[in-house]
Design an enzyme around this catalytic site. Structure first.
Site, PDB file in Angstrom:
ATOM      1  N   HIS A 229      39.436  41.177  36.855  1.00 53.27           N
ATOM      2  CA  HIS A 229      39.031  41.666  37.867  1.00 53.27           C
ATOM      3  C   HIS A 229      37.815  40.955  38.462  1.00 53.27           C
ATOM      4  O   HIS A 229      37.666  40.597  39.703  1.00 53.27           O
ATOM      5  CB  HIS A 229      38.881  43.137  37.848  1.00 53.27           C
ATOM      6  N   GLU A 230      37.135  40.823  37.601  1.00 47.00           N
ATOM      7  CA  GLU A 230      35.608  40.095  37.968  1.00 47.00           C
ATOM      8  C   GLU A 230      35.920  38.646  38.384  1.00 47.00           C
ATOM      9  O   GLU A 230      35.165  38.272  39.308  1.00 47.00           O
ATOM     10  CB  GLU A 230      34.457  40.448  36.527  1.00 47.00           C
TER      11      GLU A 230
ATOM     12  N   HIS B 108      36.515  38.246  41.926  1.00 45.07           N
ATOM     13  CA  HIS B 108      35.606  38.287  42.908  1.00 45.07           C
ATOM     14  C   HIS B 108      34.952  36.874  42.994  1.00 45.07           C
ATOM     15  O   HIS B 108      34.799  36.130  44.228  1.00 45.07           O
ATOM     16  CB  HIS B 108      34.362  39.072  42.340  1.00 45.07           C
TER      17      HIS B 108
ATOM     18  N   HIS C  27      34.899  34.465  46.312  1.00 49.26           N
ATOM     19  CA  HIS C  27      33.662  33.624  46.712  1.00 49.26           C
ATOM     20  C   HIS C  27      34.321  32.193  47.016  1.00 49.26           C
ATOM     21  O   HIS C  27      33.714  31.654  48.146  1.00 49.26           O
ATOM     22  CB  HIS C  27      33.057  33.651  45.718  1.00 49.26           C
TER      23      HIS C  27
END
Length: 226
Positions: free
Chosen positions: A98-99, A102, A106
């Site tokens: 999940h991280e 991100h 980006h």
């Protein structure tokens, strides 16, 4: 809407928030006891997902605390908590992916993430002063009526941040779930566990957004009554 109705809604949101947090913690603890067949740690999962998406300038590091995992677009770091970084569990894989979702956002210039990042310094500043402005605005509403509206405008920025956060978090989870399945990190025996963990994590952001909207409407109601 009456103040009694607003207080009732606030109470329901608070109860819902506690239930969601309890469910999230319960699922994280449960799925933390289910190991990946590959034996990969959360850090291994994160580095593989980044590499599979052609991202080589993002560092994966450990951070203190529990469920303190986050991606920092400024330093390009995926920070994984102690219970995720070295864990070989399904829960750790889900959080790590999940991280990294991100980080992928980006890299591809995902618009909602850009907007949220742009709001961070503004919201950081406004959140420091908005409680005082709102209190003074209520106490001095008959003398400086516009002060309360100024406080409401500042609070609206934090509400906007909460609302913008929803698609950012949901999209990161979708990217994580798709990659976990496609890469074979999860399989038919545990993929649904990863999906469930991320679903309950997303619910926390839904509750935050609803609570922020309700609070904003509460202050608007005070201003309109005067």
């Amino acid at each position: 809407m009456s103040f009694m109705s607003i207080y009732l809604i606030a109470g329901l949101i608070a109860v819902a928030g506690m239930i969601v947090q309890w469910q999230l913690q319960s699922r994280f603890n449960r799925y933390s006891r289910i190991p990946l067949r590959s034996g990969m740690t959360g850090a291994d999962v994160a580095r593989k997902m980044l590499a599979d998406n052609g991202i080589y300038d993002v560092e994966v590091v450990a951070t203190n605390g529990m469920l303190t995992d986050h991606y920092d677009p400024r330093s390009k770091r995926v920070a994984l908590s102690e219970g995720v970084y070295s864990s070989t569990s399904v829960a750790a894989a889900a959080v790590a992916a999940h991280e990294c979702g991100h980080a992928v956002q980006h890299a591809v210039g995902y618009a909602p993430l850009r907007l949220r990042s742009a709001l961070v310094p503004v919201v950081t500043f406004s959140s420091r002063i908005v409680p005082w402005v709102l209190i003074l605005g209520i106490l001095m509403i008959n003398i400086f009526p516009n002060l309360l509206w100024f406080g409401i405008a500042l609070f609206a920025l934090t509400t906007l941040f909460s609302v913008v956060t929803l698609p950012v978090e949901i999209n990161a989870s979708r990217r994580a779930v798709a990659w976990l399945g496609d890469s074979g990190i999860t399989d038919v025996t545990n993929h649904d566990k990863a999906v469930d963990a991320l679903r309950w994590a997303a619910y926390t952001y839904v509750i935050d957004a609803i609570g922020s909207i309700a609070t904003l409407l509460y202050y608007i109601g005070i201003a309109r009554r005067e």
